[in-house]
Write a protein that holds these residues in place. Sequence first.
Motif, PDB file in Angstrom:
ATOM      1  N   ARG A  18       0.867  -1.435   0.030  1.00 31.10           N
ATOM      2  CA  ARG A  18       0.172  -0.278  -0.056  1.00 31.10           C
ATOM      3  C   ARG A  18       0.853   1.401  -0.134  1.00 31.10           C
ATOM      4  NH1 ARG A  18      -2.292   0.749   4.752  1.00 31.10           N
ATOM      5  NH2 ARG A  18      -1.289  -0.835   5.705  1.00 31.10           N
ATOM      6  N   LEU A  19       1.931   1.146   0.247  1.00 30.99           N
ATOM      7  CA  LEU A  19       3.107   2.371   0.310  1.00 30.99           C
ATOM      8  C   LEU A  19       3.572   2.755  -1.246  1.00 30.99           C
ATOM      9  CD1 LEU A  19       4.635   4.414   1.621  1.00 30.99           C
ATOM     10  CD2 LEU A  19       6.439   2.668   1.926  1.00 30.99           C
ATOM     11  N   LEU A  20       2.767   3.616  -1.878  1.00 29.68           N
ATOM     12  CA  LEU A  20       2.764   4.109  -3.175  1.00 29.68           C
ATOM     13  C   LEU A  20       4.207   4.942  -3.493  1.00 29.68           C
ATOM     14  CD1 LEU A  20      -0.802   4.695  -4.044  1.00 29.68           C
ATOM     15  CD2 LEU A  20       0.609   2.537  -4.271  1.00 29.68           C
ATOM     16  N   GLU A  21       4.411   6.038  -2.456  1.00 32.34           N
ATOM     17  CA  GLU A  21       5.408   7.003  -2.781  1.00 32.34           C
ATOM     18  C   GLU A  21       5.750   7.604  -1.508  1.00 32.34           C
ATOM     19  OE1 GLU A  21       4.557  10.372  -5.462  1.00 32.34           O
ATOM     20  OE2 GLU A  21       2.556   9.402  -5.501  1.00 32.34           O
ATOM     21  N   ALA A  22       6.889   8.130  -1.352  1.00 30.46           N
ATOM     22  CA  ALA A  22       7.136   8.992  -0.231  1.00 30.46           C
ATOM     23  C   ALA A  22       8.189  10.288  -0.923  1.00 30.46           C
ATOM     24  CB  ALA A  22       7.757   8.500   0.690  1.00 30.46           C
ATOM     25  N   PHE A  23       8.174  11.368  -0.192  1.00 24.81           N
ATOM     26  CA  PHE A  23       9.091  12.475  -0.766  1.00 24.81           C
ATOM     27  C   PHE A  23       9.066  13.528   0.666  1.00 24.81           C
ATOM     28  CE2 PHE A  23       4.727  13.699  -1.777  1.00 24.81           C
ATOM     29  CZ  PHE A  23       4.551  15.026  -1.419  1.00 24.81           C
ATOM     30  N   GLY A  24      10.264  14.068   0.531  1.00 24.75           N
ATOM     31  CA  GLY A  24      10.539  15.171   1.057  1.00 24.75           C
ATOM     32  C   GLY A  24      10.397  16.564   0.217  1.00 24.75           C
ATOM     33  N   ALA A  25      10.111  17.790   1.026  1.00 27.24           N
ATOM     34  CA  ALA A  25       9.774  18.873   0.185  1.00 27.24           C
ATOM     35  C   ALA A  25      10.412  20.216   0.984  1.00 27.24           C
ATOM     36  CB  ALA A  25       8.430  19.284   0.176  1.00 27.24           C
ATOM     37  N   GLY A  26      10.904  21.133   0.411  1.00 24.02           N
ATOM     38  CA  GLY A  26      11.621  22.285   1.038  1.00 24.02           C
ATOM     39  C   GLY A  26      11.923  23.128  -0.048  1.00 24.02           C
ATOM     40  N   THR A  27      12.191  24.496   0.351  1.00 20.05           N
ATOM     41  CA  THR A  27      12.459  25.515  -0.428  1.00 20.05           C
ATOM     42  C   THR A  27      13.565  25.160  -1.483  1.00 20.05           C
ATOM     43  OG1 THR A  27      11.863  27.052   1.146  1.00 20.05           O
ATOM     44  CG2 THR A  27      13.184  28.003  -0.813  1.00 20.05           C
ATOM     45  N   ALA A  28      14.692  24.951  -1.144  1.00 20.70           N
ATOM     46  CA  ALA A  28      15.721  24.676  -2.048  1.00 20.70           C
ATOM     47  C   ALA A  28      15.587  23.012  -2.787  1.00 20.70           C
ATOM     48  CB  ALA A  28      17.060  24.521  -1.409  1.00 20.70           C
ATOM     49  N   ALA A  29      15.176  22.308  -2.000  1.00 15.89           N
ATOM     50  CA  ALA A  29      15.071  20.738  -2.532  1.00 15.89           C
ATOM     51  C   ALA A  29      13.793  20.709  -3.462  1.00 15.89           C
ATOM     52  CB  ALA A  29      14.915  19.872  -1.404  1.00 15.89           C
ATOM     53  N   VAL A  30      13.091  21.554  -3.379  1.00 10.09           N
ATOM     54  CA  VAL A  30      11.737  21.333  -4.211  1.00 10.09           C
ATOM     55  C   VAL A  30      10.907  20.235  -3.567  1.00 10.09           C
ATOM     56  CG1 VAL A  30      10.348  21.509  -6.312  1.00 10.09           C
ATOM     57  CG2 VAL A  30      12.549  22.732  -6.347  1.00 10.09           C
ATOM     58  N   VAL A  31      11.038  19.267  -4.442  1.00 12.28           N
ATOM     59  CA  VAL A  31      10.344  17.752  -4.006  1.00 12.28           C
ATOM     60  C   VAL A  31      11.466  16.900  -4.313  1.00 12.28           C
ATOM     61  CG1 VAL A  31       8.588  16.092  -4.324  1.00 12.28           C
ATOM     62  CG2 VAL A  31       8.083  18.582  -4.261  1.00 12.28           C
ATOM     63  N   THR A  32      11.828  16.108  -3.108  1.00 11.13           N
ATOM     64  CA  THR A  32      12.946  14.890  -3.344  1.00 11.13           C
ATOM     65  C   THR A  32      12.319  13.669  -3.143  1.00 11.13           C
ATOM     66  OG1 THR A  32      14.620  16.643  -2.833  1.00 11.13           O
ATOM     67  CG2 THR A  32      15.173  14.152  -2.744  1.00 11.13           C
ATOM     68  N   PRO A  33      12.279  12.790  -4.027  1.00  8.58           N
ATOM     69  CA  PRO A  33      11.678  11.404  -3.700  1.00  8.58           C
ATOM     70  C   PRO A  33      12.324  10.565  -2.664  1.00  8.58           C
ATOM     71  CG  PRO A  33      11.976  11.776  -6.209  1.00  8.58           C
ATOM     72  CD  PRO A  33      12.562  12.918  -5.328  1.00  8.58           C
ATOM     73  N   ILE A  34      11.821   9.846  -1.982  1.00 11.16           N
ATOM     74  CA  ILE A  34      12.536   8.991  -1.052  1.00 11.16           C
ATOM     75  C   ILE A  34      12.205   7.472  -1.619  1.00 11.16           C
ATOM     76  CG2 ILE A  34      12.537   8.223   1.504  1.00 11.16           C
ATOM     77  CD1 ILE A  34      11.229  10.998   2.214  1.00 11.16           C
ATOM     78  N   SER A  35      13.743   7.028  -1.612  1.00 15.23           N
ATOM     79  CA  SER A  35      13.462   5.481  -2.196  1.00 15.23           C
ATOM     80  C   SER A  35      13.405   4.257  -1.269  1.00 15.23           C
ATOM     81  CB  SER A  35      14.439   5.220  -3.188  1.00 15.23           C
ATOM     82  OG  SER A  35      15.889   5.458  -2.609  1.00 15.23           O
ATOM     83  N   GLY A  36      13.903   4.737   0.136  1.00 21.51           N
ATOM     84  CA  GLY A  36      14.003   3.744   1.035  1.00 21.51           C
ATOM     85  C   GLY A  36      14.257   4.207   2.423  1.00 21.51           C
ATOM     86  N   ILE A  37      14.003   3.585   3.256  1.00 18.81           N
ATOM     87  CA  ILE A  37      13.924   4.023   4.717  1.00 18.81           C
ATOM     88  C   ILE A  37      14.598   2.665   5.425  1.00 18.81           C
ATOM     89  CG2 ILE A  37      12.795   4.653   6.916  1.00 18.81           C
ATOM     90  CD1 ILE A  37      10.730   6.083   5.050  1.00 18.81           C
TER      91      ILE A  37
END
Length: 80
Positions: A18-37
Amino acid sequence: SERWLTMAELQQAAQDGRLLEAFGAGTAAVVTPISGIQYKGEDIDIPATGKLTQRIWNEITSIQYGTMEGPHGWSVNISK
């Protein structure tokens, strides 16, 4: 809707598919996908950039480049 998520819930969602995607967001990073934890010694793999991550990246960069109107106060034009 949004809500806080525990790591155990995230881990279970990944196991259930059920985990489809994850990302972090910020001013400089815009949106950065997270591929693993890593959690409790286990790697939780997360699928590559999904539709939501891409849509948010597209909208934020469009606002930054002035091709799309953003929320009031997000951008200020500076003339040369």
